[in-house]
Motif scaffolding. Structure first.
Motif, PDB file in Angstrom:
ATOM      1  N   GLY A  69       0.977  -1.278   0.002  1.00  0.00           N
ATOM      2  CA  GLY A  69       0.012  -0.062   0.143  1.00  0.00           C
ATOM      3  C   GLY A  69       0.753   1.328   0.111  1.00  0.00           C
ATOM      4  N   MET A  70       0.307   2.167  -0.248  1.00  0.00           N
ATOM      5  CA  MET A  70       1.043   3.773  -0.257  1.00  0.00           C
ATOM      6  C   MET A  70       1.235   4.200   1.172  1.00  0.00           C
ATOM      7  SD  MET A  70      -1.650   5.788  -3.165  1.00  0.00           S
ATOM      8  CE  MET A  70      -1.672   4.837  -4.538  1.00  0.00           C
ATOM      9  N   ASN A  71       2.458   4.853   1.380  1.00  0.00           N
ATOM     10  CA  ASN A  71       2.675   5.117   2.865  1.00  0.00           C
ATOM     11  C   ASN A  71       3.593   6.434   2.789  1.00  0.00           C
ATOM     12  OD1 ASN A  71       3.413   4.875   5.466  1.00  0.00           O
ATOM     13  ND2 ASN A  71       5.494   4.309   5.067  1.00  0.00           N
ATOM     14  N   ILE A  72       3.167   7.242   3.565  1.00  0.00           N
ATOM     15  CA  ILE A  72       4.048   8.601   3.701  1.00  0.00           C
ATOM     16  C   ILE A  72       4.429   8.736   4.850  1.00  0.00           C
ATOM     17  CG2 ILE A  72       3.535  11.231   3.877  1.00  0.00           C
ATOM     18  CD1 ILE A  72       1.091  10.768   2.016  1.00  0.00           C
ATOM     19  N   SER A  73       5.908   9.319   5.127  1.00  0.00           N
ATOM     20  CA  SER A  73       6.670   9.258   6.256  1.00  0.00           C
ATOM     21  C   SER A  73       7.286  10.732   6.061  1.00  0.00           C
ATOM     22  CB  SER A  73       7.687   8.002   6.164  1.00  0.00           C
ATOM     23  OG  SER A  73       8.533   8.330   7.344  1.00  0.00           O
ATOM     24  N   SER A  74       7.516  11.131   7.394  1.00  0.00           N
ATOM     25  CA  SER A  74       8.358  12.317   7.716  1.00  0.00           C
ATOM     26  C   SER A  74       9.688  12.194   8.173  1.00  0.00           C
ATOM     27  CB  SER A  74       7.228  13.364   8.648  1.00  0.00           C
ATOM     28  OG  SER A  74       7.193  12.734   9.780  1.00  0.00           O
ATOM     29  N   SER A  75      10.000  10.786   8.418  1.00  0.00           N
ATOM     30  CA  SER A  75      11.364  10.587   8.723  1.00  0.00           C
ATOM     31  C   SER A  75      12.251  10.606   7.824  1.00  0.00           C
ATOM     32  CB  SER A  75      11.423   9.391   9.633  1.00  0.00           C
ATOM     33  OG  SER A  75      10.658   9.052  10.848  1.00  0.00           O
ATOM     34  N   MET A  76      13.534  11.298   7.841  1.00  0.00           N
ATOM     35  CA  MET A  76      14.339  11.474   6.628  1.00  0.00           C
ATOM     36  C   MET A  76      15.751  11.182   7.113  1.00  0.00           C
ATOM     37  SD  MET A  76      12.752  12.639   4.160  1.00  0.00           S
ATOM     38  CE  MET A  76      10.871  12.330   4.476  1.00  0.00           C
ATOM     39  N   PRO A  77      16.550  10.466   6.238  1.00  0.00           N
ATOM     40  CA  PRO A  77      18.071  10.210   6.588  1.00  0.00           C
ATOM     41  C   PRO A  77      18.902  11.526   6.916  1.00  0.00           C
ATOM     42  CG  PRO A  77      17.571  10.189   4.043  1.00  0.00           C
ATOM     43  CD  PRO A  77      16.225  10.525   4.841  1.00  0.00           C
ATOM     44  N   LEU A  78      19.621  11.607   7.494  1.00  0.00           N
ATOM     45  CA  LEU A  78      20.646  12.646   7.875  1.00  0.00           C
ATOM     46  C   LEU A  78      21.190  13.223   6.911  1.00  0.00           C
ATOM     47  CD1 LEU A  78      21.995  11.505  11.316  1.00  0.00           C
ATOM     48  CD2 LEU A  78      20.570  13.544  10.984  1.00  0.00           C
ATOM     49  N   PRO A  79      21.693  12.683   5.901  1.00  0.00           N
ATOM     50  CA  PRO A  79      22.710  13.438   4.845  1.00  0.00           C
ATOM     51  C   PRO A  79      21.673  14.132   3.747  1.00  0.00           C
ATOM     52  CG  PRO A  79      22.488  11.034   4.308  1.00  0.00           C
ATOM     53  CD  PRO A  79      22.198  11.131   5.681  1.00  0.00           C
ATOM     54  N   LEU A  80      20.228  13.959   3.804  1.00  0.00           N
ATOM     55  CA  LEU A  80      19.577  14.583   3.054  1.00  0.00           C
ATOM     56  C   LEU A  80      19.372  16.178   2.956  1.00  0.00           C
ATOM     57  CD1 LEU A  80      17.413  14.591   0.707  1.00  0.00           C
ATOM     58  CD2 LEU A  80      15.457  14.239   2.684  1.00  0.00           C
ATOM     59  N   GLY A  81      19.553  16.606   4.078  1.00  0.00           N
ATOM     60  CA  GLY A  81      19.353  18.072   4.313  1.00  0.00           C
ATOM     61  C   GLY A  81      20.652  18.765   3.690  1.00  0.00           C
ATOM     62  N   PRO A  82      21.859  18.346   3.985  1.00  0.00           N
ATOM     63  CA  PRO A  82      22.950  18.907   3.108  1.00  0.00           C
ATOM     64  C   PRO A  82      22.850  18.822   1.586  1.00  0.00           C
ATOM     65  CG  PRO A  82      23.762  17.805   5.042  1.00  0.00           C
ATOM     66  CD  PRO A  82      22.620  17.467   5.018  1.00  0.00           C
ATOM     67  N   VAL A  83      22.318  17.685   1.260  1.00  0.00           N
ATOM     68  CA  VAL A  83      22.305  17.601  -0.552  1.00  0.00           C
ATOM     69  C   VAL A  83      21.278  18.682  -0.901  1.00  0.00           C
ATOM     70  CG1 VAL A  83      21.554  15.757  -1.900  1.00  0.00           C
ATOM     71  CG2 VAL A  83      23.089  15.069  -0.328  1.00  0.00           C
ATOM     72  N   LEU A  84      20.239  18.699  -0.189  1.00  0.00           N
ATOM     73  CA  LEU A  84      19.120  19.492  -0.782  1.00  0.00           C
ATOM     74  C   LEU A  84      19.783  20.658  -0.949  1.00  0.00           C
ATOM     75  CD1 LEU A  84      15.896  18.466   1.297  1.00  0.00           C
ATOM     76  CD2 LEU A  84      16.527  17.914  -1.163  1.00  0.00           C
ATOM     77  N   GLU A  85      20.418  21.432   0.195  1.00  0.00           N
ATOM     78  CA  GLU A  85      21.066  22.660   0.249  1.00  0.00           C
ATOM     79  C   GLU A  85      22.051  23.045  -1.031  1.00  0.00           C
ATOM     80  OE1 GLU A  85      21.000  23.902   4.888  1.00  0.00           O
ATOM     81  OE2 GLU A  85      22.836  23.755   3.785  1.00  0.00           O
ATOM     82  N   GLU A  86      22.835  21.753  -1.080  1.00  0.00           N
ATOM     83  CA  GLU A  86      23.689  22.005  -2.049  1.00  0.00           C
ATOM     84  C   GLU A  86      23.564  21.912  -3.490  1.00  0.00           C
ATOM     85  OE1 GLU A  86      27.831  19.880  -3.056  1.00  0.00           O
ATOM     86  OE2 GLU A  86      27.124  19.372  -1.279  1.00  0.00           O
ATOM     87  N   GLU A  87      22.338  21.000  -3.915  1.00  0.00           N
ATOM     88  CA  GLU A  87      22.057  20.551  -5.174  1.00  0.00           C
ATOM     89  C   GLU A  87      20.661  21.011  -5.625  1.00  0.00           C
ATOM     90  OE1 GLU A  87      22.447  16.492  -5.819  1.00  0.00           O
ATOM     91  OE2 GLU A  87      24.318  16.218  -5.002  1.00  0.00           O
ATOM     92  N   ILE A  88      19.816  21.776  -4.757  1.00  0.00           N
ATOM     93  CA  ILE A  88      18.565  22.280  -5.251  1.00  0.00           C
ATOM     94  C   ILE A  88      18.517  23.774  -5.097  1.00  0.00           C
ATOM     95  CG2 ILE A  88      16.094  22.233  -4.911  1.00  0.00           C
ATOM     96  CD1 ILE A  88      17.282  19.473  -5.874  1.00  0.00           C
ATOM     97  N   PRO A  89      18.736  24.380  -6.439  1.00  0.00           N
ATOM     98  CA  PRO A  89      18.384  25.733  -6.265  1.00  0.00           C
ATOM     99  C   PRO A  89      17.074  26.208  -6.041  1.00  0.00           C
ATOM    100  CG  PRO A  89      19.347  25.037  -8.356  1.00  0.00           C
ATOM    101  CD  PRO A  89      19.095  23.944  -7.663  1.00  0.00           C
ATOM    102  N   GLY A  90      17.112  27.124  -4.963  1.00  0.00           N
ATOM    103  CA  GLY A  90      15.877  27.627  -4.486  1.00  0.00           C
ATOM    104  C   GLY A  90      15.727  27.193  -3.024  1.00  0.00           C
ATOM    105  N   ILE A  91      16.450  26.186  -2.602  1.00  0.00           N
ATOM    106  CA  ILE A  91      16.339  26.028  -1.149  1.00  0.00           C
ATOM    107  C   ILE A  91      17.383  26.586  -0.386  1.00  0.00           C
ATOM    108  CG2 ILE A  91      16.626  24.154   0.486  1.00  0.00           C
ATOM    109  CD1 ILE A  91      15.221  22.038  -1.244  1.00  0.00           C
TER     110      ILE A  91
END
Length: 803
Positions: A69-91
């Motif tokens: 089934g479908m699942n939505i989770s708000s738990s994230m891996p620790l390295p995701l934050g730095p990657v978002l800042e570095e690779e996603i313009p606009g964040i």
């Protein structure tokens, strides 16, 4: 002239005491309940709106479309934050936030338990939590810094300045040292981010081992986007990042869902605006419920307006000669309208003021029912005050203005004869009655069906023994394993104690009000299996009386049981696709590695039946901490047993408060949302039917006033009392029946949509609508019976005397 109108209005209010009393009480009840319901809705919709850049703040969630089934989770891996800042313009900034559990804070000889959240150094730059003492630039500049909430600082240090003081946090023997760097204003009640203290996320014991792992999800992740970007743009950019950093999981999901075409259909990272976080995720406030509360307030206010119109129109026939005399003496229509509307305005003002007073007294009750937060001084906020005043004036103009206009338009000759109208009650009055009872019936239908769904969930077998099982939170001052061992030794000879075991998490929510859920997914033979992962101790199954249907239970004679042995539920075996799972391994890199299944038990509910059910994996550990102790007792006096256990606890662990509770009480927390819905609509339907009966009372009086001479003539012509009662009662029952025909399909559609959100749900029975319809009809008949019977038994000579 104004003073004269005011005197006349007050005189008429005092003269017609019953009419005025019914009006004022009806308005006061409606205003008080409506104000409280609007305050509840306002409180929930104001969540997280206090942040300075709230329109730029979002919470990251992960969507997966697995075979289970479908699942939505708000738990994230620790390295995701730095990657978002570095690779996603606009964040601009990404903030990890690990919502904490109660931890022991020690200062000198003083120790208290408080919730410590762990986050990044930029926390106070992103979120608007004012710092009372210290500087937000340095509050979390050091890994060992800690910022205390104002209430926590007061509890630990009193009036002493806490800046620079050293605190010890953690269990005895495992404590970390922190320096107080700031004191923060307590988070407002309308904040979805809660904390007693804030420390750096790097201070977590497992941070070093997890900071680069993409397969371990723990903290929540918030992002602040730039002003020239938006949610849609960022989410589109996240698709490529999912494909880059989740290739293995994405490939597995494609195998499970070959019909799914795009990445976003299988796995996606999504953004939730911070002002919507309160309505998303586990234990969130259902948005539909908050909208329903606001609509309820509007319905009750609307019914009160209908009542006011009906009561004043009914009352107009008693005042017809007075109005005729005023007209004959030269009163203009405008003057009569102003006078009559002035009386209505005075009645409304009295009811409004009384309603605010009642609302003020009921605030504690509503806070207890809806989880706190609403404050009566919210009424004094300019925006809310303007809305409230506007609604008051609009309601007064409509509900008071129409009867005043209608009464002022009565013909002079007709009203002096006492013959205001030869017509039976018109379409407007009938429409108001039908609308009132349609709304009331709708609320009753909703309340009854919600109650049936709640009872269905409560009565559903949960798969384990909840009676006479006691759950005790260990707290964070002592090692749970040591506490369990001491308690087992102390209670070994007690005949009332059947078994004692430990667990990592509670069942339901006990006196510590903490609940937790650990989800881990595995791949077995290319099948992805999402599971609830539960830490248990020996005798856990015995304590809850869960039977083994295949294999064996955990046994201390097997040394490997604390290393890799697991007991799983039948749904896990079904997801594996194995007929004989005993001895099989999963979760490892090799064929004979990972977790070995030693036993299978029937499915049971470790979490609410209203939530998504997952297969359960139970495991032992030699090192993971036990947070709860479970005891199965056998006693004819459970209360005495609990008192006895509290005494034993104080002797064994004197420095930890006893917070034991019976499991069947803890499980009631599973149904808090349904209980709130049922209670809310139950109260609202009761008030609505009460107000509707006032309206029916008014219309029945109006009908009797109009048809008094008709009734007298019928009696002279030989009509019986029963015949007259049936004739008039049928008129009202016909209108009530129409209201039921309107309310029933609306209620069925609304509640059918609601219960479809449950994995386990009732089938709405037609007999529910029949039963509610009969009850509403009975209430209607009883309401009008007084006037009808009184008119039917009146001497016809008195009815026809004026002719």
């Amino acid at each position: 002239m104004f003073n004269n109108y005011l005197k006349i209005a007050w005189r008429n209010i005092r003269r017609y005491k019953l009419h005025s009393f019914i009006n004022i009480i009806g308005l006061a009840v409606a205003f008080s309940i409506s104000i409280l319901l609007f305050l509840v809705a306002y409180f929930h919709f104001s969540f997280d709106s206090f942040h300075k850049d709230s329109d730029q703040l979002f919470k990251v969630s992960r969507f997966t479309n697995a075979s289970q089934g479908m699942n939505i989770s708000s738990s994230m891996p620790l390295p995701l934050g730095p990657v978002l800042e570095e690779e996603i313009p606009g964040i601009e900034t990404a903030i990890n936030l690990q919502s904490g559990f109660p931890e022991n804070i020690t200062y000198g000889d003083k120790g208290i338990e408080k919730i410590i959240s762990r986050t990044d150094a930029e926390f106070f730059d992103v979120f608007n939590f004012p710092i009372l003492i210290g500087d937000k630039q340095t509050a979390l500049s050091n890994i060992n810094n800690i910022a205390l909430s104002e209430s926590t600082a007061l509890a630990i240090f009193g009036d002493i300045n806490p800046i620079g003081k050293e605190l010890k946090i953690g269990k005895i023997g495992e404590q970390q040292s922190f320096n107080v760097s700031a004191v923060i204003e307590d988070a407002p009640k309308n904040s979805s981010i809660r904390f007693d203290a804030v420390a750096r996320i790097e201070s977590l014991a497992n941070y070093g081992s997890n900071k680069n792992k993409w397969d371990i999800n723990a903290p929540n992740l918030y992002v602040k986007i730039s002003k020239n970007s938006n949610q849609t743009i960022i989410e589109e950019k996240l698709v490529a990042m999912v494909e880059k950093y989740y290739p293995e999981e994405l490939a597995s999901l494609k195998i499970e869902n070959p019909e799914a075409m795009g990445t976003r259909e299988l796995l996606s990272l999504n953004l939730t605006a911070i002002d919507q976080v309160h309505f998303s995720g586990e234990r969130s406030a259902p948005k539909t419920l908050i909208y329903s509360i606001a609509v309820l307030g509007s319905f009750i206010l609307l019914i009160a307006c209908f009542n006011f119109v009906n009561l004043n129109m009914a009352h107009s026939f008693k005042r017809s000669k007075e109005l005729g005399v005023r007209k004959s003496l030269g009163a203009f229509k405008g003057q009569l309208i102003l006078q009559l509307w002035g009386e209505a305005f005075l009645l409304y003002s009295i009811g409004f003021i009384l309603g605010i007073a009642i609302a003020f007294q009921l605030v504690p009750v509503f806070n207890a029912q809806f989880g706190g937060g609403i404050q009566i001084d919210t009424l004094l906020q300019p925006g809310f005050l303007a809305i409230l005043f506007g609604v008051f004036m609009l309601v007064t103009l409509i509900a008071g203005g129409y009867p005043a206009l209608k009464m002022a338009n009565f013909g002079l000759v007709a009203i002096l004869k006492g013959n205001v109208s030869k017509n039976r009650p018109g379409a407007l009055r009938n429409s108001l009655l039908v609308s009132q009872f349609a709304i009331s019936s709708l609320l009753i239908f909703v309340s009854v069906i919600a109650g049936q769904q709640l009872n269905f969930l409560k009565e559903k077998p949960i798969g384990f023994e909840k009676e006479q099982v006691i759950s005790i939170p260990v707290g964070n001052q002592e090692d749970g394993r040591k506490v369990l061992s001491r308690l087992q030794n102390e209670l070994a000879s007690d005949p009332e104690v059947v078994s004692v075991s430990g667990a990592g998490g509670n069942l339901g929510r006990g006196l510590d009000r903490v609940t937790s859920r650990v989800n881990i997914d595995f791949v077995y033979n290319e099948n992805k299996i999402d599971t609830d992962w539960i830490l248990v101790d020996f005798d856990y199954l015995k304590t809850l009386q869960i039977p083994i249907i295949k294999g064996r239970d955990f046994d201390s004679d097997f040394a490997t049981d604390t290393i890799n042995a697991v007991v799983v539920t039948q749904s896990f075996v079904k997801a594996m696709g194995e007929t004989d799972p005993i001895g099989k391994y999963f979760g490892g890199e090799g064929e004979q590695s990972g977790n070995q299944i030693i036993g299978v038990v029937p499915d049971f509910y470790a979490y609410s039946p209203s939530d998504r059910s997952l297969p359960i994996v139970m495991h032992l550990s030699a090192h993971e901490p036990f947070n709860y102790i479970l005891l199965k007792v056998r006693s004819d006096n459970p209360s005495a047993t609990m008192d006895k256990l509290a005494t034993t606890w104080e002797e064994v662990i004197p420095n930890v408060a006893f917070k034991g509770s019976f499991l069947d009480e803890n499980l009631q927390a599973w149904y808090e949302g349904e209980s709130v819905l049922t209670t809310t609509f139950g109260i609202a339907s009761g008030i609505a039917i009460f107000l509707s009966c006032l309206g029916l009372f008014a219309i029945s009086l109006l009908v009797i006033e109009i048809r008094t001479k008709e009734i007298g003539i019928r009696k002279v012509m030989g009509a019986s009392v029963n015949g007259i009662v049936k004739m008039i009662s049928f008129h009202f029952l016909k209108l009530v029946f129409i209201s039921l025909l309107i309310a029933a399909p609306l209620a069925w559609y609304a509640m059918q949509s609601w219960i479809e959100g449950y994995e386990h749900r009732i089938v709405i029975s037609p007999f529910t609508f029949v039963g509610v319809g009969l009850m509403v009809a009975l209430v209607a008949v009883l309401t009008v019976s007084f006037h009808v019977i009184k008119a039917a038994i009146t001497n016809p000579v008195n009815s026809l005397r004026s002719e």
